[in-house]
Design an enzyme around this catalytic site. Sequence first.
Site, PDB file in Angstrom:
ATOM      1  N   ARG A  75       0.818  -1.217   0.000  1.00 15.63           N
ATOM      2  CA  ARG A  75       0.000   0.000   0.000  1.00 15.63           C
ATOM      3  C   ARG A  75       0.850   1.264   0.000  1.00 15.63           C
ATOM      4  O   ARG A  75       0.442   2.293  -0.545  1.00 15.63           O
ATOM      5  CB  ARG A  75      -0.945  -0.025   1.205  1.00 15.63           C
ATOM      6  CG  ARG A  75      -2.065  -1.040   1.044  1.00 15.63           C
ATOM      7  CD  ARG A  75      -2.934  -1.125   2.266  1.00 15.63           C
ATOM      8  NE  ARG A  75      -4.077  -2.004   2.017  1.00 15.63           N
ATOM      9  CZ  ARG A  75      -4.951  -2.382   2.941  1.00 15.63           C
ATOM     10  NH1 ARG A  75      -4.829  -1.936   4.178  1.00 15.63           N
ATOM     11  NH2 ARG A  75      -5.955  -3.176   2.629  1.00 15.63           N
ATOM     12  N   LYS A 241     -18.668 -17.987   3.338  1.00 14.28           N
ATOM     13  CA  LYS A 241     -20.112 -17.923   3.584  1.00 14.28           C
ATOM     14  C   LYS A 241     -20.864 -17.362   2.383  1.00 14.28           C
ATOM     15  O   LYS A 241     -20.484 -16.332   1.825  1.00 14.28           O
ATOM     16  CB  LYS A 241     -20.377 -17.052   4.814  1.00 14.28           C
ATOM     17  CG  LYS A 241     -19.734 -17.581   6.094  1.00 14.28           C
ATOM     18  CD  LYS A 241     -19.749 -16.547   7.209  1.00 14.28           C
ATOM     19  CE  LYS A 241     -21.151 -16.285   7.690  1.00 14.28           C
ATOM     20  NZ  LYS A 241     -21.156 -15.312   8.816  1.00 14.28           N
ATOM     21  N   GLY A 397      -9.058  -8.910   0.080  1.00 17.48           N
ATOM     22  CA  GLY A 397      -7.834  -9.163   0.835  1.00 17.48           C
ATOM     23  C   GLY A 397      -7.242 -10.543   0.640  1.00 17.48           C
ATOM     24  O   GLY A 397      -6.035 -10.693   0.400  1.00 17.48           O
ATOM     25  N   GLY A 420     -12.899  -4.458   1.352  1.00 16.65           N
ATOM     26  CA  GLY A 420     -14.319  -4.147   1.460  1.00 16.65           C
ATOM     27  C   GLY A 420     -14.788  -3.210   0.377  1.00 16.65           C
ATOM     28  O   GLY A 420     -15.893  -3.344  -0.147  1.00 16.65           O
TER      29      GLY A 420
END
Length: 440
Positions: A75, A241, A397, A420
């Site tokens: 980053r 999930k 990620g 996200g």
Amino acid sequence: MSAMMMQRNNLMAQQVAGRRFARPSLRRAPVSVKAAKVSVGDMGKADLEGKVVLVRSDLNVPMDKASGAITDDTRIRAACPTLKYLSDNGAKILLTSHLGRPKGENREEDKKKFSLAPVATRLEERLGKKVVFVEDCIGEPVDKAVAAMANGEVALLENVRFYKQEEKNDSEFAKQLASKADMYVNDAFGTAHRAHASTEGVTKHVSKSLSGFLLQKELDYLDGAVANPAKPFVAIVGGSKVSTKITVVESLMEKAQKIIIGGGMIFTFFKARGLNVGSSLVEDDKLDLAKKLEAMAKEKGVELLLPTDVVMADKFAPDANTKVVSINNMEEGWMGLDIGPDSIKFFQDALADAKTVVWNGPMGVFEMPAFAKGTLGVAQTLAGLTPKGCTTIVGGGDSVAAAEQAGITESISHVSTGGGASLELLEGKVLPGVAALNEK
């Protein structure tokens, strides 16, 4: 499977830390191209020289808890092009970011764990020029730093989340952050999905709010390329999930010709089909949802592809006994932790003619070598598609970490820096940090 954090937590005590997962969310509209934003690249020397520019970067880098050493400076490197451009054109740069999750209650305690001081040192190395570290992000320390700055200089402000007002998007705090700035540049795609003081609030207190090069690249690929993809367009979606990826899958069905499903969520689909899944991770309350997604894909003419075989283990551990079985032969007492070799070949064949591929979520517990072949196989496949003219995009990620592990990031069209944020953009959501920027 890879992002199988729930099973990981249940069966082992935090075996692997630091992976992020998206939260469940409501159904949103399909991905669409947003209004073009004014970019820092639209500004020249006449616009920038001598101007104080507040830049929001995402410098939330992983650090070793014991030594405090930065373990991955991706980053930091990603932030450099925008900072170099501003510096080369004579701007005075006030750089702000967050690091970790400080509570904002005890400044001295927060500084021990979450100070950006080590980041300033590494940024100086990567940028190739002096970076002044300022021990606060508002107030007198910032005033003094600005007064001492020459054109082209960079000052990194202390962790903005040392103040609770940051995440609350407090107007007065945002005003203080912007008090010395002539303009604002948001280059922090990883936090653009949050309406915080440093991402959205500050735009109300400056005359110009621009996108940085990194943010613009994210929008060009994730928003633009996915909204109008070259076809065939194939989406690869992994994760533990079904509930966390429902809106992504639904939105991608509006554009994709094929959707490949991997990760722990496959066992919810398999159980919904009536298959025995042994002790594999299953969301029993989402069986109807899995059925609905398969029916939706059929109705829309989208190929929803699931693995044909899996790697089973007798325990969740690197030294587990393993075996490869057909999805029709999963046994009690065994859990699936990766896709099998037939599935890898099946997915490679499905990707062979793709012109656009978006990958979000690994295929297995790639942190353990015994269960990494599926994820690494997908990564290598994407790397091979790029030179053939396919636009390959990796977001999230875990997927980015897997691409790094496979050593193929340089062979991918675009590797997203936002977990996200990339997920929410793929879901078709409006990102507050982007919406607040000036439009062309």
